[in-house]
Design a protein around this motif. Structure first.
Motif, PDB file in Angstrom:
ATOM      1  N   GLY A  30      51.754  14.640  56.445  1.00 42.33           N
ATOM      2  CA  GLY A  30      51.511  16.025  56.376  1.00 42.33           C
ATOM      3  C   GLY A  30      51.353  16.597  55.142  1.00 42.33           C
ATOM      4  N   GLU A  31      52.478  16.123  54.200  1.00 38.76           N
ATOM      5  CA  GLU A  31      52.408  16.466  52.878  1.00 38.76           C
ATOM      6  C   GLU A  31      50.889  16.063  51.934  1.00 38.76           C
ATOM      7  OE1 GLU A  31      55.816  14.754  50.978  1.00 38.76           O
ATOM      8  OE2 GLU A  31      57.212  15.870  52.090  1.00 38.76           O
ATOM      9  N   ARG A  32      50.536  14.728  52.490  1.00 40.79           N
ATOM     10  CA  ARG A  32      49.208  14.242  51.877  1.00 40.79           C
ATOM     11  C   ARG A  32      47.910  15.332  52.195  1.00 40.79           C
ATOM     12  NH1 ARG A  32      49.933   7.817  52.195  1.00 40.79           N
ATOM     13  NH2 ARG A  32      51.555   7.764  50.639  1.00 40.79           N
ATOM     14  N   ILE A  33      48.008  15.416  53.537  1.00 42.11           N
ATOM     15  CA  ILE A  33      47.070  16.377  54.177  1.00 42.11           C
ATOM     16  C   ILE A  33      46.895  17.671  53.323  1.00 42.11           C
ATOM     17  CG2 ILE A  33      46.307  17.551  56.142  1.00 42.11           C
ATOM     18  CD1 ILE A  33      47.082  14.906  57.815  1.00 42.11           C
ATOM     19  N   GLU A  34      48.215  17.994  53.350  1.00 38.07           N
ATOM     20  CA  GLU A  34      48.369  19.657  52.433  1.00 38.07           C
ATOM     21  C   GLU A  34      47.583  19.582  51.294  1.00 38.07           C
ATOM     22  OE1 GLU A  34      52.031  22.614  51.555  1.00 38.07           O
ATOM     23  OE2 GLU A  34      51.998  21.647  53.398  1.00 38.07           O
ATOM     24  N   LEU A  35      48.194  18.405  50.361  1.00 32.31           N
ATOM     25  CA  LEU A  35      47.647  18.300  49.090  1.00 32.31           C
ATOM     26  C   LEU A  35      46.267  18.132  49.045  1.00 32.31           C
ATOM     27  CD1 LEU A  35      50.351  15.888  47.541  1.00 32.31           C
ATOM     28  CD2 LEU A  35      49.808  18.359  46.987  1.00 32.31           C
ATOM     29  N   LEU A  36      45.704  17.199  50.133  1.00 31.36           N
ATOM     30  CA  LEU A  36      44.138  17.120  50.236  1.00 31.36           C
ATOM     31  C   LEU A  36      43.498  18.565  50.503  1.00 31.36           C
ATOM     32  CD1 LEU A  36      44.070  13.762  52.025  1.00 31.36           C
ATOM     33  CD2 LEU A  36      43.282  14.231  49.678  1.00 31.36           C
ATOM     34  N   PHE A  37      43.896  19.280  51.454  1.00 32.07           N
ATOM     35  CA  PHE A  37      43.321  20.547  51.658  1.00 32.07           C
ATOM     36  C   PHE A  37      43.384  21.719  50.473  1.00 32.07           C
ATOM     37  CE2 PHE A  37      43.917  24.954  53.395  1.00 32.07           C
ATOM     38  CZ  PHE A  37      42.648  24.687  53.926  1.00 32.07           C
ATOM     39  N   GLU A  38      44.469  21.434  49.757  1.00 31.78           N
ATOM     40  CA  GLU A  38      44.780  22.203  48.429  1.00 31.78           C
ATOM     41  C   GLU A  38      43.710  21.938  47.499  1.00 31.78           C
ATOM     42  OE1 GLU A  38      48.642  22.202  47.053  1.00 31.78           O
ATOM     43  OE2 GLU A  38      49.523  23.291  48.490  1.00 31.78           O
ATOM     44  N   HIS A  39      43.461  20.315  47.306  1.00 35.61           N
ATOM     45  CA  HIS A  39      42.379  20.063  46.419  1.00 35.61           C
ATOM     46  C   HIS A  39      41.154  20.524  46.862  1.00 35.61           C
ATOM     47  CE1 HIS A  39      40.706  17.175  43.559  1.00 35.61           C
ATOM     48  NE2 HIS A  39      39.972  16.786  44.233  1.00 35.61           N
ATOM     49  N   LYS A  40      40.977  20.386  48.242  1.00 33.97           N
ATOM     50  CA  LYS A  40      39.450  20.538  48.927  1.00 33.97           C
ATOM     51  C   LYS A  40      39.224  21.994  48.431  1.00 33.97           C
ATOM     52  CE  LYS A  40      36.720  21.184  53.210  1.00 33.97           C
ATOM     53  NZ  LYS A  40      36.605  22.560  52.612  1.00 33.97           N
ATOM     54  N   GLU A  41      40.319  22.913  48.583  1.00 32.36           N
ATOM     55  CA  GLU A  41      40.274  24.386  48.128  1.00 32.36           C
ATOM     56  C   GLU A  41      39.766  24.561  46.789  1.00 32.36           C
ATOM     57  OE1 GLU A  41      43.678  26.087  49.546  1.00 32.36           O
ATOM     58  OE2 GLU A  41      42.876  26.747  51.495  1.00 32.36           O
ATOM     59  N   SER A  42      40.405  23.983  45.963  1.00 34.24           N
ATOM     60  CA  SER A  42      40.149  23.819  44.467  1.00 34.24           C
ATOM     61  C   SER A  42      38.758  23.391  44.172  1.00 34.24           C
ATOM     62  CB  SER A  42      41.165  23.012  43.767  1.00 34.24           C
ATOM     63  OG  SER A  42      40.950  23.118  42.323  1.00 34.24           O
ATOM     64  N   VAL A  43      38.370  22.373  44.939  1.00 33.23           N
ATOM     65  CA  VAL A  43      37.003  21.777  44.630  1.00 33.23           C
ATOM     66  C   VAL A  43      35.900  22.889  44.985  1.00 33.23           C
ATOM     67  CG1 VAL A  43      35.203  19.836  45.267  1.00 33.23           C
ATOM     68  CG2 VAL A  43      37.860  19.221  44.631  1.00 33.23           C
TER      69      VAL A  43
END
Length: 109
Positions: A30-43
């Motif tokens: 869940g934490e990794r998915i959240e980080l990936l989602f935040e990274h995706k938003e940044s990208v």
């Protein structure tokens, strides 16, 4: 019966351990998915910024190409005008020579 209770207790402990590991793994994922989602938003935001910059650059390039074409047309027009002025100047020069020659001839008579 005591061996069954011991085996049941051992199975219960194994189940609890497995459930705890599963819970930890789920939280980690869940934490990794959240980080990936935040990274995706940044990208995605960076991509949006780059696309906007590209559009502005394309607009500037088109504007510069238009100005270049206008400059070429002005140069061509000025070149034509210069040639016409040179021709006119030559004609005037010839007319002046003819006039001077005519006046000279009249004075000699």
């Amino acid at each position: 019966l005591p061996s069954i209770k011991a085996e049941l207790f051992e199975l219960w402990n194994t189940l609890t351990g497995t459930q705890n590991r599963d819970k930890n793994i789920e939280e980690s994922h869940g934490e990794r998915i959240e980080l990936l989602f935040e990274h995706k938003e940044s990208v995605d935001e960076r991509l949006h910024q780059l696309e906007a910059r590209l559009q502005r650059t394309d607009g500037k390039i088109k504007e510069m190409e238009k100005e270049q074409q206008e400059s070429k047309e002005i140069i061509a027009s000025l070149t034509t005008e210069l040639k016409n002025n040179e021709t006119h100047h030559q004609e005037e020069k010839e007319n002046l020579r003819d006039t001077i020659s005519h006046i000279k001839d009249e004075l000699e008579e």
